[in-house]
Design a protein around this motif. Sequence first.
Motif, PDB file in Angstrom:
ATOM      1  N   SER A 191     -79.402 136.022  75.872  1.00 34.41           N
ATOM      2  CA  SER A 191     -79.052 136.553  77.191  1.00 34.41           C
ATOM      3  C   SER A 191     -77.781 135.909  77.702  1.00 34.41           C
ATOM      4  O   SER A 191     -77.456 136.013  78.875  1.00 34.41           O
ATOM      5  N   GLY A 192     -77.061 135.199  76.826  1.00 29.77           N
ATOM      6  CA  GLY A 192     -75.911 134.417  77.236  1.00 29.77           C
ATOM      7  C   GLY A 192     -74.676 135.215  77.611  1.00 29.77           C
ATOM      8  O   GLY A 192     -74.660 136.447  77.519  1.00 29.77           O
ATOM      9  N   PRO A 193     -73.619 134.524  78.004  1.00 31.10           N
ATOM     10  CA  PRO A 193     -72.418 135.190  78.525  1.00 31.10           C
ATOM     11  C   PRO A 193     -71.585 135.916  77.475  1.00 31.10           C
ATOM     12  O   PRO A 193     -70.728 136.722  77.830  1.00 31.10           O
ATOM     13  N   TYR A 194     -71.839 135.646  76.193  1.00 27.94           N
ATOM     14  CA  TYR A 194     -71.037 136.263  75.145  1.00 27.94           C
ATOM     15  C   TYR A 194     -71.924 136.838  74.043  1.00 27.94           C
ATOM     16  O   TYR A 194     -73.053 136.380  73.839  1.00 27.94           O
ATOM     17  N   TYR A 215     -73.715 140.902  81.656  1.00 27.12           N
ATOM     18  CA  TYR A 215     -74.243 139.548  81.849  1.00 27.12           C
ATOM     19  C   TYR A 215     -74.566 139.283  83.313  1.00 27.12           C
ATOM     20  O   TYR A 215     -73.833 139.719  84.208  1.00 27.12           O
ATOM     21  N   TRP A 216     -75.633 138.555  83.549  1.00 27.64           N
ATOM     22  CA  TRP A 216     -76.150 138.400  84.901  1.00 27.64           C
ATOM     23  C   TRP A 216     -75.313 137.493  85.797  1.00 27.64           C
ATOM     24  O   TRP A 216     -75.414 137.552  87.025  1.00 27.64           O
ATOM     25  N   ASN A 217     -74.481 136.623  85.227  1.00 27.45           N
ATOM     26  CA  ASN A 217     -73.677 135.733  86.064  1.00 27.45           C
ATOM     27  C   ASN A 217     -72.221 135.755  85.592  1.00 27.45           C
ATOM     28  O   ASN A 217     -71.842 135.034  84.676  1.00 27.45           O
ATOM     29  N   LYS A 218     -71.420 136.596  86.213  1.00 17.63           N
ATOM     30  CA  LYS A 218     -70.032 136.782  85.791  1.00 17.63           C
ATOM     31  C   LYS A 218     -69.190 135.523  85.969  1.00 17.63           C
ATOM     32  O   LYS A 218     -68.136 135.386  85.348  1.00 17.63           O
ATOM     33  N   ASP A 219     -69.635 134.591  86.810  1.00 14.70           N
ATOM     34  CA  ASP A 219     -68.869 133.366  87.025  1.00 14.70           C
ATOM     35  C   ASP A 219     -68.761 132.522  85.747  1.00 14.70           C
ATOM     36  O   ASP A 219     -67.867 131.682  85.634  1.00 14.70           O
ATOM     37  N   LEU A 220     -69.664 132.728  84.822  1.00 16.70           N
ATOM     38  CA  LEU A 220     -69.611 131.980  83.560  1.00 16.70           C
ATOM     39  C   LEU A 220     -68.590 132.549  82.592  1.00 16.70           C
ATOM     40  O   LEU A 220     -68.172 131.862  81.662  1.00 16.70           O
TER      41      LEU A 220
END
Length: 508
Positions: A191-194, A215-220
């Motif tokens: 479920s990671g950013p990449y 991805y659930w947290n675009k800040d990452l």
Amino acid sequence: MKLGPKAAAAALIVSAALALTACGGGATGANPAAAKTTTLTLGTVQEIRSWDPAQAHVGHILQPYQAAYDSLLLRQPDGKLSPMLATAWKYNDTNTKLTLDLRTDVTFSDGAKFDAEAAKANLDHFKTANGPQMAQLTAVTGVTVVDADTIELNLTTPDPSLEFYLSQAAGLMGSPKALGTEAIKTEPVGSGPYVMDKAATVKDSQSVFTARKDYWNKDLQKFQKVTFKTLTDLTARTNALVSGQVDATLLDPKTGKQAEGAKMTLAANQVDWQGLLLMDRDGAKNAPLGNVKVRQAINYAFDRKTILEQVLLGQGTPTSQPFGKESGAWTEELENYYSYDPAKAKQLLKEAGYETGVTLEVPSVPGFETQLAVVKQQLADVGITLNVGSALTNTFTSDIAAQKFTTMYFSLFQGEPWVAINQIVSTKALYNAFKNTTPELQAKIDAVQTGGKDAGKLAQEVNKYVVEQAWFAPMFRVNQMYYHNSKVTVTPQIQQAVPSIYNYAPAS
């Protein structure tokens, strides 16, 4: 750890925390639009052999997994734990049950939903998959699904390091549909950013990832593409950094001079300590080591500052204690407990009945040849003979467990107090292969295990005991020489040789 909100408020907290981390703890980072046009290329020291999250390792090897997999808890650069897939967590009164509240808005890259059943599937898989870090969940007897977004981890005994482990290998979450399959070994499903770009990835050469669209947290997602280039050779890593093939990589004091000459920036961090492990403390195979005065004499024989200057160009801090500053177990009074005093070393050997000499047998450790040569000379100056044998092989962990070595020169991680105790001190520790203990020491260890938030302070007593009893002969804490170019900002990660993937951001 106090329980907090499960929904919108937690999402805001997590977003802010991760954004701060990715920007280097306050360094200027790129805005989301600019991030879509950036790339990050890292030189790594080892190839990933399996992308199954249960096969994840720690240290140098954790970083690539963080691109594909979120963890239950997030470890900030300073070591503090923050929400990630778990929004809040709390122990019961006896510290034998850890309840985690989970996010409800996360999916894996194959479309599967992250929920309590998925978290349980991962933790169960981790315990049975025989991965290199499976011991992280030794204390966990089972995982209970309370409801769709809540799980309970049931423990046989308190484990002060469990929350730390849930930010490491044990906390990585993969799609339950992919766990245990052959496919996940070569292509991670998290479920990671990449997500992995299979077409651009080349085995034993590079692993390429692109930013996940949903991805659930675009800040990452500070970069559009992240590439991990496998460069096991130190010279190759140096050349790749200087020539611009990679943006950041791990070097050493000597190659660091070349990097500095090319205007690279150093992000130094002390993670490991180097020194002698005097493992046969009861004298089972080497009788002199059973005498505390002999072990103390060994410690007084070393001019730590000079050795550090000669071998590592001063990149480190001389020390007499095996617990690091950030662990909570470190104390100022133990830092220079064994000053350089060859006369005292000789006197202690005489009092122990070994005035005519002591012989130590150690294996050769690749990369530490210079250290061993200097150690051999300084021990000889006080009447101790150091014989260096054959080199460690890939069976060295089983050789250590089989008590093949009574003494060895090595570099060891200075982790959280309970992590370190179970690595080098307790009777379960690999590097306490002879299972040495005393009722006094065991009582101190037990106090740490049940100490809750006071575990670090209580571990100071364990540290003091093993220093006074000279279980080890630490030389110095070593600076990890992590260099990067001007294209990125990098914040070192406490107790890690390489930063977490969240700690990078475009420089402008």
